[in-house]
Design a protein around this motif. Structure first.
Motif, short mmCIF file in Angstrom:
data_model
loop_
_atom_site.label_atom_id
_atom_site.label_comp_id
_atom_site.label_asym_id
_atom_site.label_seq_id
_atom_site.Cartn_x
_atom_site.Cartn_y
_atom_site.Cartn_z
N LEU A 1 0.81 -0.96 0.14
CA LEU A 1 -0.07 0.06 -0.04
C LEU A 1 0.92 1.27 -0.11
N TYR A 2 0.62 2.22 -0.86
CA TYR A 2 1.36 3.42 -0.86
C TYR A 2 0.68 4.67 -0.25
N ILE B 1 6.68 7.72 -10.74
CA ILE B 1 6.63 9.00 -11.62
C ILE B 1 6.47 10.14 -10.69
N CYS B 2 6.47 10.15 -9.43
CA CYS B 2 6.49 11.32 -8.74
C CYS B 2 7.62 12.10 -8.73
N PRO B 3 7.80 13.25 -9.16
CA PRO B 3 8.99 13.93 -9.46
C PRO B 3 9.73 14.56 -7.91
N PHE B 4 8.93 14.27 -6.99
CA PHE B 4 9.23 15.10 -5.75
C PHE B 4 9.44 13.75 -4.63
N ILE C 1 5.73 9.96 -2.83
CA ILE C 1 4.78 8.81 -2.63
C ILE C 1 5.69 7.65 -2.04
N ARG C 2 5.25 7.09 -1.08
CA ARG C 2 6.22 6.00 -0.39
C ARG C 2 5.26 4.82 0.05
#
Ligand SMILES: Cc1ncc(C[n+]2csc(CCOP(=O)(O)OP(=O)(O)O)c2C)c(N)n1
Lengths: 635, 199
Positions: free
Chosen positions: A567-568, A614-617, A620-621
């Motif tokens: 789960l993210y 894809i998250c540039p920052f 999301i983990r």
């Protein structure tokens, strides 16, 4: 679930129209069933699969409709009662053997189920396959309810057996997907094995034989015209009001309900038709000569109407005949449209008044979308980047499957899309006439086997530069997860020989063949760019197979075996609200908050983790690690 | 027996087809005629779902606009979308749960706005917190059964199907869902009884 279609004779069970058709075939002693899936026909052979072992009959998912029909035809001319089922456009694919089957006739029953889709609920057109009956000289039977579908299917087998001629059973979305009570009858013992009797005069349609067979066909058609008059499913419910309605197939149910609501059931006569090709001429003549005006109610094209008018002309009757001037030709019939037509015909008042509930709030549409965790989404994302970074102009040659949803924003990567297999076929044309652009054919695994392979062979032979991306999600997903030759299993779950897409591509002469995992975006992007460079430089086709199973399969397997999915979550401190995850990637599990930041709905997240890539920052983990078994489910 | 027309609505995956089939099997047990028109295939991939259930003397599967006796829904946007089926005496039974359509940049109404809009129609509306009740029963999977419990308690299905035949149908479901579904049915039933002042 134990199949309800194997209940005791006399038992009343709730069946879907398609299950009722399957039961009717079983009652007739069916020995062979083959099909290629397609909404709204799929559940017929799916249901027969579920009872194939119990009955000892042969049931198969064939590679496409043409093969399904050819195989069923061979079984029928070897003495086995056979069924081939397909959606309406599948009959186009199978049209070649269909036409010849009427010339030769059959030894035992051959019932071809055509499930039409008025309203185009899940199809590219709403062709009316009753024309095929007229075109091929094959009788068309059209039931109106699940209960009648069962009986009419059984009797279609009897009719086919008696006339030694194929029969088309025409269903529609509404009938196939309507559930109703059905009373089971005794089933004939199935006969699954036969014996082919050599007879070249009869079974080979070389011109010399076909000329004679055509004469015999028309003679047989004359006998069929007489026989349909005797079927109890065609009947005239006569009243003295001077007006009559001719209702074919499902129209009968709507007409009866409309007359009931309009309090006209005892005034207006109804001719119920279940065989629309050929039309029971004497019954029609009876109606025309005993009424002043007649309304023909039928779905889609004026097939019956045309015949009724022809009969009136030939018999010099001046009965008023109405039809498509009152009944909708576009879209399916509904209780509303039929009641309006009947009210218009009889002068009665339309009975329903919608509440005047004014809605001022804008109601957002809710079209179908790619599921959370769908590998197609990741592939589209990687492919778009690869094409952009390669600085080529792509023509996305599209195809039919879940990935057709790529036509919608944010991807818009299906530029032309006409039918199954067309992506590669059309790319052959684009490749040679629009040399500034690179055709990128996007095709699913099931569709590749169905009709993609000949197009690929053509590309090799005619040197058509194109990138072919095969989206191999290990199943025919769109129609409800049927196996196909590439999956390695049968509908019963038993293991099957596996045909590998890469082997097929190499085998037909494609020199650049690569395999990618769409969840690995970086590697996918790189290999797609390699393939694009190859196509641009070598002017030849390249094939990239994107392999990741349909997320719905994994989700179901994980739940069944009690395997925890990862789960993210979004780290709200790091999220800048750029919107890439919920707009450009557009995963339905990622919800935009009021402040523009993203949030993941844990009930929808499947743990694919592509959003984290894809998250540039790096916002999301992983919030919960998945079971080590989970990763293994995918391949 | 006069036809009873129902429109069941929501989003693909919410269990509306099971809900309809449960009503259908109960009807077969009672000897009531029934026809259920479902949405299959592409339309199910997270899209709107409409299922039409007709009980009694019926020969065809669809409900005309203005012709629904009951509109039962598990999602509030879909409730609003399907108000065209409402006539003057329609009862609407709906959860207030809102599921955002997955379209980039789409604007979605607030639940409060949707409820206000629904009430402004002057139609008979019963709010059934089917998801909350199902969660209490053990799993949100049973939200469809909580809604069905509410429909049974409304009395509108009287003469067509009974609670005991529905319970019989549920008791034939796979064991692991049986208890949760029965509990959710019960909670939905009690909720509407309370709304009607019977508890
Ligand atoms: C001639 C024909 N037969 C059947 C169908 C129904 N149909 C639509 S998509 C599809 C298969 C899709 O499978 P696949 O290519 O593996 O893509 P997926 O949906 O798994 O992404 C089928 C059988 C059709 N549209 N046309």
């Amino acid at each position: 679930m134990p199949s309800r279609i194997l209940g005791r004779p006399g038992e009343k069970v709730l069946l879907l129209g398609n299950e009722a058709i399957a039961r009717g075939a079983v009652e007739a002693g069916l020995g062979w069933a083959s099909a290629y899936p397609g909404t709204p026909s799929t559940e017929i052979v799916e249901t027969l699969h579920s009872v194939s072992k119990d009955l000892g009959i042969h049931v198969e998912w064939s590679v496409n409709e043409k093969v399904a029909l050819e195989a069923a035809y061979a079984a029928a001319i070897s003495g086995v009662r056979s069924l081939a089922a397909m959606k309406h456009v599948g009959v186009n694919v199978a049209a070649d053997p269909l036409m010849s089957s009427a010339y030769t006739g059959v030894e035992e029953s051959l019932v071809v189920v055509s499930a039409d889709d008025p309203g185009m609920w899940s199809s590219q057109n709403e062709q009316d396959n009753r024309w095929y009956g007229l075109h091929a000289f094959i009788p068309v039977f059209e039931p109106y309810s699940p209960a009648e579908a069962k009986d009419l299917t059984r009797d279609a087998f009897e009719f086919s057996s008696r006339m030694h001629h194929p029969v088309i059973l025409r269903s529609t979305t509404r009938l196939s997907h309507t559930r109703g009570p059905v009373t089971l009858r005794e089933a004939k013992p199935p006969v699954a094995k036969g014996s082919f009797k050599k007879n070249v005069q009869r079974w080979t349609v070389i011109p010399a034989h076909a000329r004679r067979l055509r004469v015999e066909l028309l003679e047989r058609w004359g006998r069929i015209e007489e026989e349909v008059e005797k079927l109890p499913y065609n009947r005239l419910e006569k009243h003295s009001g001077g007006q009559a309605i001719i209702a074919s197939g499902i129209a009968y149910g709507y007409v009866v309900d409309a007359l009931n609501y309009l309090s006209l059931r005892d005034t207006v006569s109804v001719l119920k038709l279940s065989t629309t090709v050929p039309i029971p001429r004497k019954l029609v003549l009876d109606v025309l000569s005993s009424h002043e005006s007649v309304l023909v109610v039928e779905e889609l094209e004026p097939v019956v109407e045309t015949w009724v008018k022809r009969i009136a002309y030939e018999e010099k009757l001046n009965t008023t005949i109405r039809g498509k001037d009152l009944v909708n030709r576009i879209g399916e019939l509904t209780l509303e449209t039929v009641t309006r037509a009947v009210a218009g015909f009889t002068g009665a008042e339309y009975p329903w008044k919608p509440a005047e509930a004014e809605i001022t709030l804008p109601i957002p549409p809710r079209p179908p979308t790619l599921c959370p965790g769908c590998p197609h989404r990741a592939l589209f994302y990687a492919l778009k980047r690869a094409v952009n970074r390669s600085r080529v102009k792509a023509i996305y040659s599209g195809d039919i499957g879940c990935y057709s949803l790529g036509v919608m924003p944010p991807f818009e990567m299906q530029d032309a899309l006409i039918e199954m297999g067309g992506s590669i076929g059309m790319a052959n044309g684009f490749a040679h006439v629009d040399e500034d652009k690179m055709p990128v054919a996007i095709i699913g695994d099931s569709t590749f086997f169905h009709a993609g392979v000949p197009g690929l062979i053509n590309a090799v032979y005619n040197k058509s530069p194109m990138l072919v991306v095969v989206l191999d999600n290990r199943v025919t997903a769109m129609t409800g997860h049927q196996p196909h030759p590439g999956t390695g299993f049968y509908a019963t779950g038993e293991p099957a020989p596996m045909v590998k897409i890469e082997d097929v591509a190499r085998g037909v002469g494609v020199k650049h063949v690569a395999t990618i995992d769409p969840f690995n975006l970086k590697d996918s992007e790189k290999k797609l760019m390699d393939a694009i460079r190859y196509v641009a430089e070598e002017k030849k086709p390249a094939v990239v197979v994107a392999r990741r199973a349909c997320t719905l399969l994994i989700d179901a397997a994980a739940r069944r075996r009690g395997i925890t999915e990862p789960l993210y979550i979004v780290d709200q401190d790091k999220c800048t609200g750029c919107g890439i995850c919920y707009n450009a990637f557009s995963c339905p599990a990622i919800i935009p908050l009021k402040n523009g930041k993203a949030e993941i709905d844990p009930a929808l997240c499947t743990g694919c983790g592509v959003c984290a890539e894809i998250c540039p920052f790096n916002a999301i983990r992983l919030a919960r690690k998945g079971d080590p078994e989970w990763e293994k489910l995918w391949f | 027996m006069k036809a009873l027309n129902m429109v069941l609505t929501g989003v693909g995956g919410q269990g509306l087809i099971t809900l309809a089939a449960t009503i259908g099997r109960a009807a077969v047990l009672e000897g009531t005629h029934v026809l259920i028109a479902e949405t299959h295939g592409l339309s199910q991939r997270g899209g709107s779902v409409e299922v039409y259930v007709r009980l009694g003397e019926v020969n065809s599967p669809l409900v005309p606009p203005g012709g629904a006796d009951i509109i039962a829904s598990l999602e509030i946007i879909e409730t609003l979308r399907n108000l065209r089926f409402a006539g003057l005496s329609t009862t609407i039974m709906t959860d207030e749960r809102l599921i955002r359509p997955n379209i980039p940049g789409i604007s979605v109404p607030e639940v409060e706005e949707a409820l206000k809009q629904l009430r402004s129609t002057g139609l008979r509306v019963m709010l059934i917190p089917a998801y909350r009740l199902a969660e209490k029963a053990g799993s949100i999977i049973a939200a469809n059964m909580a809604l069905l419990g509410g429909m049974l308690a409304s009395g509108l299905l009287e003469g067509y199907i009974t609670r005991s035949s529905v319970e019989k149908v549920i008791s034939e479901m796979p064991a692991r869902w049986r208890e949760v579904n029965l509990k959710a049915l019960d909670l939905g039933y009690a909720h509407v009884e309370a709304l009607l002042g019977r508890r």
